[in-house]
Design an enzyme around this catalytic site. Sequence first.
Site, PDB file in Angstrom:
ATOM      1  CE  LYS A   1      19.287  54.730  43.364  1.00  0.00           C
ATOM      2  NZ  LYS A   1      19.177  53.448  42.747  1.00  0.00           N
TER       3      LYS A   1
ATOM      4  N   GLY B   1      29.357  38.103  52.379  1.00  0.00           N
ATOM      5  CA  GLY B   1      28.915  39.012  53.336  1.00  0.00           C
ATOM      6  C   GLY B   1      29.128  38.593  54.862  1.00  0.00           C
ATOM      7  CB  SER B   2      31.154  36.146  56.507  1.00  0.00           C
ATOM      8  OG  SER B   2      32.528  36.274  56.139  1.00  0.00           O
ATOM      9  CG  ASN B   3      34.466  40.621  56.980  1.00  0.00           C
ATOM     10  OD1 ASN B   3      35.054  40.648  58.008  1.00  0.00           O
ATOM     11  ND2 ASN B   3      35.058  40.163  55.981  1.00  0.00           N
TER      12      ASN B   3
ATOM     13  CG  HIS C   1      43.468  43.524  50.801  1.00  0.00           C
ATOM     14  ND1 HIS C   1      42.612  43.391  49.573  1.00  0.00           N
ATOM     15  CD2 HIS C   1      44.686  43.062  50.743  1.00  0.00           C
ATOM     16  CE1 HIS C   1      43.431  42.729  48.855  1.00  0.00           C
ATOM     17  NE2 HIS C   1      44.661  42.395  49.322  1.00  0.00           N
TER      18      HIS C   1
ATOM     19  CG  MET D   1      34.995  42.292  45.103  1.00  0.00           C
ATOM     20  SD  MET D   1      36.461  42.153  46.372  1.00  0.00           S
ATOM     21  CE  MET D   1      37.507  41.154  45.702  1.00  0.00           C
TER      22      MET D   1
HETATM   23  C1  GAR Z   1      36.980  39.635  52.695  1.00  0.00           C
HETATM   24  O1  GAR Z   1      38.039  38.357  52.839  1.00  0.00           O
HETATM   25  C2  GAR Z   1      37.700  40.819  52.225  1.00  0.00           C
HETATM   26  O2  GAR Z   1      38.946  40.852  53.049  1.00  0.00           O
HETATM   27  C3  GAR Z   1      37.829  40.682  50.774  1.00  0.00           C
HETATM   28  O3  GAR Z   1      36.636  40.113  50.331  1.00  0.00           O
HETATM   29  C4  GAR Z   1      36.350  39.195  51.508  1.00  0.00           C
HETATM   30  C5  GAR Z   1      34.824  39.260  51.453  1.00  0.00           C
HETATM   31  O4  GAR Z   1      34.327  38.291  52.466  1.00  0.00           O
HETATM   32  N1  GAR Z   1      38.081  41.884  50.395  1.00  0.00           N
HETATM   33  C6  GAR Z   1      38.819  42.376  49.331  1.00  0.00           C
HETATM   34  O5  GAR Z   1      39.622  41.491  48.712  1.00  0.00           O
HETATM   35  C7  GAR Z   1      38.947  43.573  48.963  1.00  0.00           C
HETATM   36  N2  GAR Z   1      40.345  43.974  48.309  1.00  0.00           N
HETATM   37  P1  GAR Z   1      32.547  38.326  53.138  1.00  0.00           P
HETATM   38  O6  GAR Z   1      31.886  38.763  52.005  1.00  0.00           O
HETATM   39  O7  GAR Z   1      32.471  37.026  53.606  1.00  0.00           O
HETATM   40  O8  GAR Z   1      32.694  39.547  54.156  1.00  0.00           O
END
Ligand code: GAR
Length: 187
Positions: A69, A14-16, A107, A88
């Site tokens: 839901k 969840g850093s994004n 991504h 994911m």
């Molecule tokens: C991110 O790097 C995102 O690009 C990737 O998951 C990570 C989640 O990081 N997403 C994918 O690979 C989607 N195909 P976060 O939970 O720290 O935000």
Amino acid sequence: MVKKNACIFISGKGSNLKNLIGRSRDYNFPISVKLVVSDKRKALGILYAKKNSIPFLLINTKSRNYENKLLEYLKKYKISLICLAGYMKILSKKFLRDYGKKVINIHPSLLPKFKGLNTFYKVLKNKEKKTGCTVHYVDEKLDNGKIISQRSFYIDSTDNEEILKNKTQKLEYLAFPESIIKIFRKN
Ligand code: GAR
């Protein structure tokens, strides 16, 4: 500025999500994070929702009606943008059609290269000179859909998967917010 209500979907760290919550505090940032959705009970990112008193919804993607839901919640919170931030799972064509509003994903590669999992392994194996991240609209195919923005960097000979991941994520914290600004500026 009248902000749009956004929902962030996560499956992990969840850093994004954390970054978007931070950015959304800015008066000029076009969204306010009103709901967090996770398909994983143990996703660390849920803590950011809790810390910031943002309602969160845990979904069971194995249950037959979970998308219905979800749609109810999105309606309840008047969500007009869904951001997939490390979520994911794939959203069905029916869900995307019934929701009918913007859904975007981040991504960790320069799409259309390296869709799916194990991105950094694939980048190194393919001896790429550059890599980066992509924010794109979501359709029913994996890591597909119209690209909104990309950020890239040159790979050093000493970069391993972990280093590539860290460098890419730093760019994600810029690319996601700037894409959100871009899509609302257009409309
Ligand atoms: C991110 O790097 C995102 O690009 C990737 O998951 C990570 C989640 O990081 N997403 C994918 O690979 C989607 N195909 P976060 O939970 O720290 O935000």
